[in-house]
Write an enzyme that holds these catalytic residues in place. Structure first.
Site, PDB file in Angstrom:
ATOM      1  N   TRP A  34      -2.729  -2.708  -1.699  1.00  0.00           N
ATOM      2  CA  TRP A  34      -2.340  -4.129  -2.161  1.00  0.00           C
ATOM      3  C   TRP A  34      -3.046  -4.908  -0.858  1.00  0.00           C
ATOM      4  O   TRP A  34      -2.986  -4.820   0.050  1.00  0.00           O
ATOM      5  CB  TRP A  34      -0.872  -4.091  -1.937  1.00  0.00           C
ATOM      6  CG  TRP A  34      -0.370  -5.355  -2.289  1.00  0.00           C
ATOM      7  CD1 TRP A  34       0.074  -5.697  -3.587  1.00  0.00           C
ATOM      8  CD2 TRP A  34       0.058  -6.436  -1.787  1.00  0.00           C
ATOM      9  NE1 TRP A  34       0.651  -6.895  -3.945  1.00  0.00           N
ATOM     10  CE2 TRP A  34       0.472  -7.640  -2.639  1.00  0.00           C
ATOM     11  CE3 TRP A  34      -0.215  -6.907  -0.345  1.00  0.00           C
ATOM     12  CZ2 TRP A  34       1.024  -8.710  -2.208  1.00  0.00           C
ATOM     13  CZ3 TRP A  34       0.547  -8.237  -0.165  1.00  0.00           C
ATOM     14  CH2 TRP A  34       0.878  -9.141  -1.116  1.00  0.00           C
TER      15      TRP A  34
ATOM     16  N   GLU B 172      17.903 -16.576 -10.272  1.00  0.00           N
ATOM     17  CA  GLU B 172      17.536 -15.244 -10.293  1.00  0.00           C
ATOM     18  C   GLU B 172      16.726 -14.912 -11.766  1.00  0.00           C
ATOM     19  O   GLU B 172      15.810 -14.208 -11.875  1.00  0.00           O
ATOM     20  CB  GLU B 172      18.846 -14.231 -10.292  1.00  0.00           C
ATOM     21  CG  GLU B 172      18.385 -12.720 -10.525  1.00  0.00           C
ATOM     22  CD  GLU B 172      17.398 -12.118  -9.546  1.00  0.00           C
ATOM     23  OE1 GLU B 172      16.740 -12.723  -8.811  1.00  0.00           O
ATOM     24  OE2 GLU B 172      16.831 -11.046 -10.006  1.00  0.00           O
TER      25      GLU B 172
ATOM     26  N   GLU C 189       7.850 -13.854 -12.336  1.00  0.00           N
ATOM     27  CA  GLU C 189       7.371 -12.787 -11.765  1.00  0.00           C
ATOM     28  C   GLU C 189       6.663 -11.727 -12.617  1.00  0.00           C
ATOM     29  O   GLU C 189       5.695 -11.336 -12.298  1.00  0.00           O
ATOM     30  CB  GLU C 189       8.240 -12.275 -10.808  1.00  0.00           C
ATOM     31  CG  GLU C 189       9.239 -11.213 -11.164  1.00  0.00           C
ATOM     32  CD  GLU C 189      10.058 -10.541 -10.275  1.00  0.00           C
ATOM     33  OE1 GLU C 189       9.488 -10.055  -9.236  1.00  0.00           O
ATOM     34  OE2 GLU C 189      11.218 -10.462 -10.325  1.00  0.00           O
TER      35      GLU C 189
ATOM     36  N   ASN D 241      -1.654   1.830   5.895  1.00  0.00           N
ATOM     37  CA  ASN D 241      -0.633   0.931   5.337  1.00  0.00           C
ATOM     38  C   ASN D 241      -0.082  -0.282   6.218  1.00  0.00           C
ATOM     39  O   ASN D 241       0.146   0.534   7.069  1.00  0.00           O
ATOM     40  CB  ASN D 241       0.491   1.855   4.447  1.00  0.00           C
ATOM     41  CG  ASN D 241       1.661   0.849   4.059  1.00  0.00           C
ATOM     42  OD1 ASN D 241       1.400  -0.435   4.018  1.00  0.00           O
ATOM     43  ND2 ASN D 241       2.727   1.488   3.552  1.00  0.00           N
ATOM     44  N   GLY D 242      -0.318  -1.214   6.090  1.00  0.00           N
ATOM     45  CA  GLY D 242       0.227  -2.102   7.156  1.00  0.00           C
ATOM     46  C   GLY D 242      -0.910  -3.302   7.626  1.00  0.00           C
ATOM     47  O   GLY D 242      -1.770  -3.186   6.636  1.00  0.00           O
TER      48      GLY D 242
ATOM     49  N   ARG E 261       4.922   0.498  -6.332  1.00  0.00           N
ATOM     50  CA  ARG E 261       4.961  -0.102  -4.977  1.00  0.00           C
ATOM     51  C   ARG E 261       3.997  -1.597  -5.185  1.00  0.00           C
ATOM     52  O   ARG E 261       3.983  -2.427  -4.360  1.00  0.00           O
ATOM     53  CB  ARG E 261       4.503   0.314  -3.844  1.00  0.00           C
ATOM     54  CG  ARG E 261       5.508   1.808  -3.433  1.00  0.00           C
ATOM     55  CD  ARG E 261       4.950   2.682  -2.382  1.00  0.00           C
ATOM     56  NE  ARG E 261       4.428   2.041  -1.097  1.00  0.00           N
ATOM     57  CZ  ARG E 261       5.599   1.971  -0.299  1.00  0.00           C
ATOM     58  NH1 ARG E 261       6.831   3.057  -0.410  1.00  0.00           N
ATOM     59  NH2 ARG E 261       5.369   1.764   1.022  1.00  0.00           N
TER      60      ARG E 261
ATOM     61  N   CYS F 203       0.813  -1.389  -0.011  1.00  0.00           N
ATOM     62  CA  CYS F 203       0.001  -0.024   0.010  1.00  0.00           C
ATOM     63  C   CYS F 203       0.893   1.191  -0.001  1.00  0.00           C
ATOM     64  O   CYS F 203       2.108   1.439   0.693  1.00  0.00           O
ATOM     65  CB  CYS F 203      -0.945  -0.067   1.165  1.00  0.00           C
ATOM     66  SG  CYS F 203      -1.852  -1.355   1.560  1.00  0.00           S
TER      67      CYS F 203
ATOM     68  N   LYS G 194       6.400  -3.583  -4.794  1.00  0.00           N
ATOM     69  CA  LYS G 194       7.953  -3.413  -5.057  1.00  0.00           C
ATOM     70  C   LYS G 194       8.447  -3.231  -3.383  1.00  0.00           C
ATOM     71  O   LYS G 194       9.539  -3.787  -3.097  1.00  0.00           O
ATOM     72  CB  LYS G 194       8.011  -1.935  -5.427  1.00  0.00           C
ATOM     73  CG  LYS G 194       9.252  -1.406  -5.537  1.00  0.00           C
ATOM     74  CD  LYS G 194      10.126  -2.199  -6.734  1.00  0.00           C
ATOM     75  CE  LYS G 194      11.623  -1.989  -6.825  1.00  0.00           C
ATOM     76  NZ  LYS G 194      12.321  -2.948  -7.582  1.00  0.00           N
TER      77      LYS G 194
ATOM     78  N   LYS H  98      12.936 -13.825 -12.423  1.00  0.00           N
ATOM     79  CA  LYS H  98      12.527 -12.607 -13.020  1.00  0.00           C
ATOM     80  C   LYS H  98      11.529 -12.968 -14.184  1.00  0.00           C
ATOM     81  O   LYS H  98      10.567 -12.459 -14.260  1.00  0.00           O
ATOM     82  CB  LYS H  98      13.747 -12.248 -13.905  1.00  0.00           C
ATOM     83  CG  LYS H  98      14.202 -10.860 -13.898  1.00  0.00           C
ATOM     84  CD  LYS H  98      14.648  -9.999 -12.838  1.00  0.00           C
ATOM     85  CE  LYS H  98      13.770 -10.315 -11.578  1.00  0.00           C
ATOM     86  NZ  LYS H  98      14.431  -9.709 -10.248  1.00  0.00           N
TER      87      LYS H  98
ATOM     88  N   HIS I 213      18.216 -36.443 -10.263  1.00  0.00           N
ATOM     89  CA  HIS I 213      17.497 -36.815  -9.075  1.00  0.00           C
ATOM     90  C   HIS I 213      15.923 -36.609  -8.979  1.00  0.00           C
ATOM     91  O   HIS I 213      15.377 -36.748  -7.879  1.00  0.00           O
ATOM     92  CB  HIS I 213      18.312 -36.375  -7.901  1.00  0.00           C
ATOM     93  CG  HIS I 213      19.622 -36.672  -7.789  1.00  0.00           C
ATOM     94  ND1 HIS I 213      20.120 -38.023  -7.316  1.00  0.00           N
ATOM     95  CD2 HIS I 213      20.601 -36.163  -8.078  1.00  0.00           C
ATOM     96  CE1 HIS I 213      21.320 -38.165  -7.754  1.00  0.00           C
ATOM     97  NE2 HIS I 213      21.788 -36.863  -7.876  1.00  0.00           N
TER      98      HIS I 213
HETATM   99  C1  F6R Z   1      12.022  -9.441  -7.294  1.00  0.00           C
HETATM  100  C2  F6R Z   1      12.102  -8.534  -6.513  1.00  0.00           C
HETATM  101  C3  F6R Z   1      11.857  -9.051  -4.707  1.00  0.00           C
HETATM  102  C4  F6R Z   1      12.705  -8.278  -3.761  1.00  0.00           C
HETATM  103  C5  F6R Z   1      12.565  -8.564  -2.525  1.00  0.00           C
HETATM  104  C6  F6R Z   1      13.187  -7.918  -1.506  1.00  0.00           C
HETATM  105  O1  F6R Z   1      12.374  -8.829  -8.525  1.00  0.00           O
HETATM  106  O2  F6R Z   1      12.309  -7.503  -6.685  1.00  0.00           O
HETATM  107  O3  F6R Z   1      11.894 -10.535  -4.853  1.00  0.00           O
HETATM  108  O4  F6R Z   1      14.246  -8.476  -4.066  1.00  0.00           O
HETATM  109  O5  F6R Z   1      11.100  -8.386  -2.270  1.00  0.00           O
HETATM  110  O6  F6R Z   1      13.103  -6.577  -1.570  1.00  0.00           O
HETATM  111  P1  F6R Z   1      14.252  -5.888  -0.966  1.00  0.00           P
HETATM  112  O7  F6R Z   1      15.364  -5.649  -1.679  1.00  0.00           O
HETATM  113  O8  F6R Z   1      13.629  -4.220  -0.909  1.00  0.00           O
HETATM  114  O9  F6R Z   1      14.318  -5.847   0.460  1.00  0.00           O
END
Ligand code: F6R
Length: 604
Positions: free
Chosen positions: A73, A478, A485, A99-100, A27, A2, A599, A482, A501
């Site tokens: 969110w 990674e 997501e 927010n929270g 976000r 949020c 985010k 990517k 395995h």
């Molecule tokens: C994926 C992504 C998330 C963040 C994770 C941690 O692309 O961005 O997996 O890496 O939510 O976020 P931070 O780095 O802000 O603690």
């Protein structure tokens, strides 16, 4: 997660709120709303579409000089108009954006119901305006405090009250909230980006503090409502840094900023060819480290895995990488001479923050790698080194990951030098490679059409495999994250050696495999592994650093410049970022704001 924005001043509040909400879109959200006061009454507009749609809806609503806005969110209850914020008390006197998560909301709801209050949403938030109303016997701030004292969990709140239509109240506990001040106007926001267009003068609210915004000023109070002075500081960030600057998406802009990010990060910490960190950890303390724990989430955790490899290789100190949401509840084994490293782009991730609190309480040495200055983790940590990635807006982290890997590589070299555990010449060469890495990164970014062509070929697949060994496996994790997501293509990362395995059962005619191979020592093994998947019909894209790999082993190849294997993730990840990006564009999906994701993950 949020986002909150609030305004009191002479401008039309809704235009300030909408501009702020657009900046907070990154976000992640699934509904939005604003609340203003017009002719002594709240005017509330909510929408389960994008901010643009809310903008159209409020285009002709009357002007107001005060208001709060919110991107939601969903946590408690689906993405519906009723659940969207703001929420208003039954008597329409108190309006709140939140927010929270209010952990004890169910109990509070029952208590309020017993007193005759009705509820119109499934949210935890709706208890807050009613609770404030319940305690409002004329002293509004006392009522807010009483409500705050009853709330459990994490929250940042923006509150307005029709009986005092020129005053906005802000409060927070364990959720970020900043206050900004301009020329006869003041603001609240979840982060700087929302208000940078109007002011760069900000103050950060601490837990259980209150801010009262009125008459162009801001008045701060402590948890007992005693006035408390707080400083405002200038934020060194331009509003343009949060714009797309001609790119079709933030993600593409940010992938292209990998070059400057590395240059900025490395030049900050290499002075006259020496790595210099301003840490309060003494050389003696670093020499005595028994074990390192790296704690982070998601992409930042993947950067930590790369850190494990290089730190263990160069220093022989064992490194344990932990997902923050697991670490915080497992009663972690931490010993006196351990060092815990936290990695976070946003510096706000709730689980990582909780782990930092735990480690501080236990008195264990720690340091943090953070991108956002003045974020919660930055302010909580006495030892911080910064990735110089600048604002990262796309939900999928790209340049921040590259900067995190780069910084942890620098830290590993720095540590190895102090510990004298690696060949001096090797450390010097690694330092030089990092100093000049931006040129190699630029080379990988050239001719993006090759990544786009491959991405087109897989865009309609349902499944993908990312395979590697050692460091290449960590990059595979990674790359796989990517892709899934943002493009919603299911993908799995697997160590080559583990295929037999179990997972090899899923390889059949036409299965797409991305194989990463940068290790000379493991080349023979990897070639055999690739042959095994080819024999079962897999279509293989090989990403390698120009080694002599037999042609029959792969269907396509993407070559990256040759660099020391220990640093290879910085380059191998870039094709994977671009493939995920172009596959998502090909599918016509929202690259920067993928479904269900946020985010800044500020709740557990
Ligand atoms: C994926 C992504 C998330 C963040 C994770 C941690 O692309 O961005 O997996 O890496 O939510 O976020 P931070 O780095 O802000 O603690």
């Amino acid at each position: 997660m949020c986002g909150i924005v609030g305004y009191v001043g002479e401008k039309d509040a809704k235009s300030v709120l909408l501009s702020g909400l657009k900046k907070l879109e990154y976000r992640g959200y699934d509904s939005c709303g604003i609340g203003t006061i017009v002719d002594g009454k709240f005017l509330v507009n909510k929408n389960i579409n994008r901010i643009n749609s809310l903008e159209e809806e409020v285009a002709s609503t009357p002007m107001s000089k005060i208001g709060v806005g919110h991107t939601r969110w969903a946590t408690h209850g689906g993405a519906t108009v009723d659940n969207a914020h703001p929420h208003v008390s039954n008597n329409k006197k108190v309006l709140v954006v939140h927010n929270g998560i209010i952990e004890n909301y169910a109990r509070l709801r029952e208590m309020l119901k017993a007193k005759g209050y009705k509820f119109y949403s499934d949210t935890d938030t709706e208890v807050i305006p009613n609770l404030i109303d319940l305690y409002n016997k004329g002293d509004f701030m006392q009522a807010v405090k009483k409500a705050m004292d009853m709330l459990e969990g994490s929250f940042a709140l923006g509150i307005i009250n029709v009986d005092d239509p020129n005053t906005l109240v802000a409060a927070k506990r364990n959720s970020p909230l900043i206050v900004g001040i301009g020329d006869a106007e003041s603001f609240i926001a979840s982060d700087f980006s929302a208000i940078l267009k109007y002011t760069d003068k900000i103050s950060i609210l601490e837990n259980d503090e209150y801010a009262v915004l009125k008459n162009g000023g801001v008045y701060f109070y402590d948890s007992e409502l005693n006035p408390c002075g707080k400083d405002f500081k200038f934020i060194d960030m331009k509003d343009e840094a949060t714009e797309k600057n001609g790119y079709p998406h933030f993600m593409l802009k940010e992938i292209n900023e990998n070059t400057i990010t590395i240059k900025n990060t490395v030049s900050e910490y290499i002075k006259d060819d020496e790595i210099v960190f301003d840490l309060k950890l003494t050389e003696e303390e670093l020499k005595n480290i028994n074990q390192i724990h790296i704690v982070a989430c998601g992409t930042a955790m993947h950067a930590g895995l790369n850190g494990k490899n290089i730190i263990e290789t160069l220093t022989r100190i064992p490194v344990n990488v932990e997902v923050a949401s697991e670490f915080r509840y497992k009663n972690p084994i931490l010993k006196e001479n351990d060092l815990v490293i936290f990695i976070s782009q946003s510096g706000e991730t709730a689980d990582t923050v909780a782990c930092l609190e735990l480690v501080k309480e236990r008195g264990i040495k720690y340091m943090s790698i953070v991108n956002v200055k003045e974020s919660t983790i930055d302010r909580m940590s006495e030892n911080v080194i910064y990735t110089k990635a600048g604002p990262e807006i796309a939900v999928a982290s790209t340049k921040a990951y590259v900067a995190q890997v780069c910084l942890i590589d620098l830290f590993a070299i720095y540590l190895a030098k102090i510990l004298k555990t690696a060949d001096k010449k090797h450390l010097k060469a690694l330092t030089y490679d990092l100093k000049t890495m931006h040129a190699s990164v630029q080379a990988v970014l050239e001719h993006p059409e090759k990544y786009a062509d491959y991405a087109k070929s897989i865009a309609n697949e349902l499944d993908m495999f990312y395979l590697g060994r050692g460091l290449d496996y960590y990059v595979a994790l990674e790359g796989s994250l990517k892709l899934k997501e943002i493009s919603y293509i299911h993908s799995e990362a697997c160590q080559f050696g583990e295929l037999k395995h179990g997972p090899i059962a899923l390889i059949e005619d036409g299965t797409n495999v991305i194989a990463i191979c940068t290790s000379k020592i493991l080349l023979g093994k990897v070639v055999s592994n690739i042959k095994e998947v080819k024999a079962r019909g897999a279509k293989v894209l090989l990403i390698t650093n120009q080694m002599q790999v037999p042609h029959e082993v792969y269907d396509e190849i993407l070559e990256i410049p040759h660099i020391d294997e220990l640093l290879s993730p910085i380059l191998t990840v870039i094709p994977l970022q671009l493939i995920a990006y172009y596959a998502t564009v090909e599918k016509g999906l929202d690259v920067d704001k993928p479904r269900n994701l946020a985010k800044s993950v500020t709740v557990e």
